[in-house]
Structures are given as structure tokens and as C-alpha cells.
Scaffold this motif. Sequence first.
Motif, PDB file in Angstrom:
ATOM      1  N   ALA A  80       0.858  -1.183   0.000  1.00 30.01           N
ATOM      2  CA  ALA A  80       0.000   0.000   0.000  1.00 30.01           C
ATOM      3  C   ALA A  80       0.893   1.231   0.000  1.00 30.01           C
ATOM      4  O   ALA A  80       2.067   1.164   0.362  1.00 30.01           O
ATOM      5  N   LEU A  81       0.311   2.357  -0.414  1.00 26.59           N
ATOM      6  CA  LEU A  81       1.017   3.620  -0.489  1.00 26.59           C
ATOM      7  C   LEU A  81       0.095   4.718  -0.007  1.00 26.59           C
ATOM      8  O   LEU A  81      -1.101   4.707  -0.304  1.00 26.59           O
ATOM      9  N   ARG A  82       0.646   5.653   0.748  1.00 24.50           N
ATOM     10  CA  ARG A  82      -0.078   6.871   1.161  1.00 24.50           C
ATOM     11  C   ARG A  82       0.749   8.068   0.776  1.00 24.50           C
ATOM     12  O   ARG A  82       1.952   8.085   0.996  1.00 24.50           O
ATOM     13  N   GLY A  83       0.081   9.066   0.239  1.00 29.32           N
ATOM     14  CA  GLY A  83       0.739  10.303  -0.154  1.00 29.32           C
ATOM     15  C   GLY A  83       0.321  10.710  -1.553  1.00 29.32           C
ATOM     16  O   GLY A  83      -0.065   9.885  -2.362  1.00 29.32           O
ATOM     17  N   ARG A  84       0.404  12.015  -1.814  1.00 27.06           N
ATOM     18  CA  ARG A  84      -0.022  12.542  -3.121  1.00 27.06           C
ATOM     19  C   ARG A  84       1.130  12.621  -4.113  1.00 27.06           C
ATOM     20  O   ARG A  84       0.930  12.515  -5.304  1.00 27.06           O
ATOM     21  N   GLU A  85       2.325  12.874  -3.627  1.00 23.21           N
ATOM     22  CA  GLU A  85       3.508  13.037  -4.469  1.00 23.21           C
ATOM     23  C   GLU A  85       4.588  12.096  -3.944  1.00 23.21           C
ATOM     24  O   GLU A  85       4.547  11.668  -2.806  1.00 23.21           O
ATOM     25  N   THR A  86       5.570  11.838  -4.774  1.00 25.93           N
ATOM     26  CA  THR A  86       6.646  10.931  -4.374  1.00 25.93           C
ATOM     27  C   THR A  86       7.274  11.350  -3.046  1.00 25.93           C
ATOM     28  O   THR A  86       7.462  10.537  -2.148  1.00 25.93           O
ATOM     29  N   LEU A  87       7.586  12.649  -2.897  1.00 21.29           N
ATOM     30  CA  LEU A  87       8.291  13.103  -1.705  1.00 21.29           C
ATOM     31  C   LEU A  87       7.375  13.367  -0.513  1.00 21.29           C
ATOM     32  O   LEU A  87       7.823  13.885   0.510  1.00 21.29           O
ATOM     33  N   THR A  88       6.109  13.004  -0.623  1.00 18.76           N
ATOM     34  CA  THR A  88       5.194  13.108   0.523  1.00 18.76           C
ATOM     35  C   THR A  88       4.553  11.750   0.799  1.00 18.76           C
ATOM     36  O   THR A  88       3.493  11.675   1.394  1.00 18.76           O
ATOM     37  N   SER A  89       5.205  10.682   0.357  1.00 25.45           N
ATOM     38  CA  SER A  89       4.572   9.367   0.457  1.00 25.45           C
ATOM     39  C   SER A  89       5.318   8.413   1.380  1.00 25.45           C
ATOM     40  O   SER A  89       6.495   8.574   1.673  1.00 25.45           O
ATOM     41  N   ILE A  90       4.562   7.428   1.804  1.00 22.35           N
ATOM     42  CA  ILE A  90       5.084   6.325   2.606  1.00 22.35           C
ATOM     43  C   ILE A  90       4.409   5.061   2.086  1.00 22.35           C
ATOM     44  O   ILE A  90       3.216   5.064   1.783  1.00 22.35           O
ATOM     45  N   GLY A  91       5.183   4.015   1.940  1.00 25.50           N
ATOM     46  CA  GLY A  91       4.636   2.758   1.445  1.00 25.50           C
ATOM     47  C   GLY A  91       5.245   1.589   2.177  1.00 25.50           C
ATOM     48  O   GLY A  91       6.240   1.716   2.891  1.00 25.50           O
ATOM     49  N   PHE A  92       4.622   0.437   1.994  1.00 24.00           N
ATOM     50  CA  PHE A  92       5.151  -0.775   2.615  1.00 24.00           C
ATOM     51  C   PHE A  92       4.866  -1.966   1.712  1.00 24.00           C
ATOM     52  O   PHE A  92       3.998  -1.914   0.830  1.00 24.00           O
TER      53      PHE A  92
END
Length: 170
Positions: A80-92
Motif C-alpha cells: 500500500a502507499l499513502r501520499g499525493r507526491e513521491t516526496l510526501t509518500s510512505i509505502g510498505f
Amino acid sequence: TVSRQHVPELDRNLSNDEFLDLIVDCFHSVIFGTVDQNGDPHTNIIDIDFNEDGRLIFATTNQKSFYRHIKGHNKVSITALRGRETLTSIGFTLEGYVDEVSPQYLERIYKIKPQMHHIYANKTKDMNTLRAFALTPIIGSVYDLRFDHVFQKQFDFVNVPSKMQVEILE
């Protein structure tokens, strides 16, 4: 209703269990990667309902191809991924094995997600098709680009002592 929490700033002290709680609390809806009987890949979006003793509990109906895939080959990968842009995201990502568990887990899922009754309202036959599952993790990782420093951590569940009390259905 279940609402996703804000993802806190992560650090090296994040334990395996805290990582699993993060998945439930902050991501909730994840993409499951499975394979069918021919080895062809498939993905499905599934809600993770809770973490119990180091296993992620969720439900699906036995009418879906997803159910057939996990019953036929129970090793899965979720992400899953959260965030709108690459540099505001977190994923696992997390790999593990999925097993059908006692229907008693459905009662807890209904308490956590009362909207399940709405989704299946007037469809009592569908309500009887729901099955509970537990994902036993093997290995996972989290990648956080939200801050000036990139945070990445891997989680190994294979060598962790188990306190699992989940009843697996054969």
C-alpha cells in the motif's frame, strides 16, 4: 466506521508488531498479490481489519476469485502507499502466508466495521459466504519519503517467537 490515522514519523525503534499495527491503522486498504492455479498473477484490494498476536485478520467472500486464489496458493504479497507526491509518500510491502481461520473472527470484524452490515444488507446469503483469514507475515519493509531523510526498514518475522492463538481451519 474505520478511519485511517495519520502516519507518525517512523524511527529505527519501530517493532514488528508496531509495523503490523501501522498497516491496520494507517493504511487499512491494501493490494494483495496472489497467483491462480496456472501461476498467473492477480491483485485485489482488501481491507485489513485488525492485528492479533502478530497476524493480520481480514475477511472476504468465498464467491470471489480472490478466495479461490488464496485457498489454492496461500503465499501472498501485500502493499500500500499513502501520499499525493513521491516526496510526501510512505509505502510498505509484506510477504506472508494466508490461512482461513474460525468464523468467530467475523463477529469482531462486524464490530470494527459496522458498514459490513450495510454492504451486505438484504443479501443474507452473501453474509453467509464471508470467511475470515489470518496473514502470517514472513518479511516486510517500509519506505518513508515524507521528511528530509529517507527512512527505510526491513522486518523479519521468521525468527520472532510466536504467541499466536489464532485457530486455523483445515
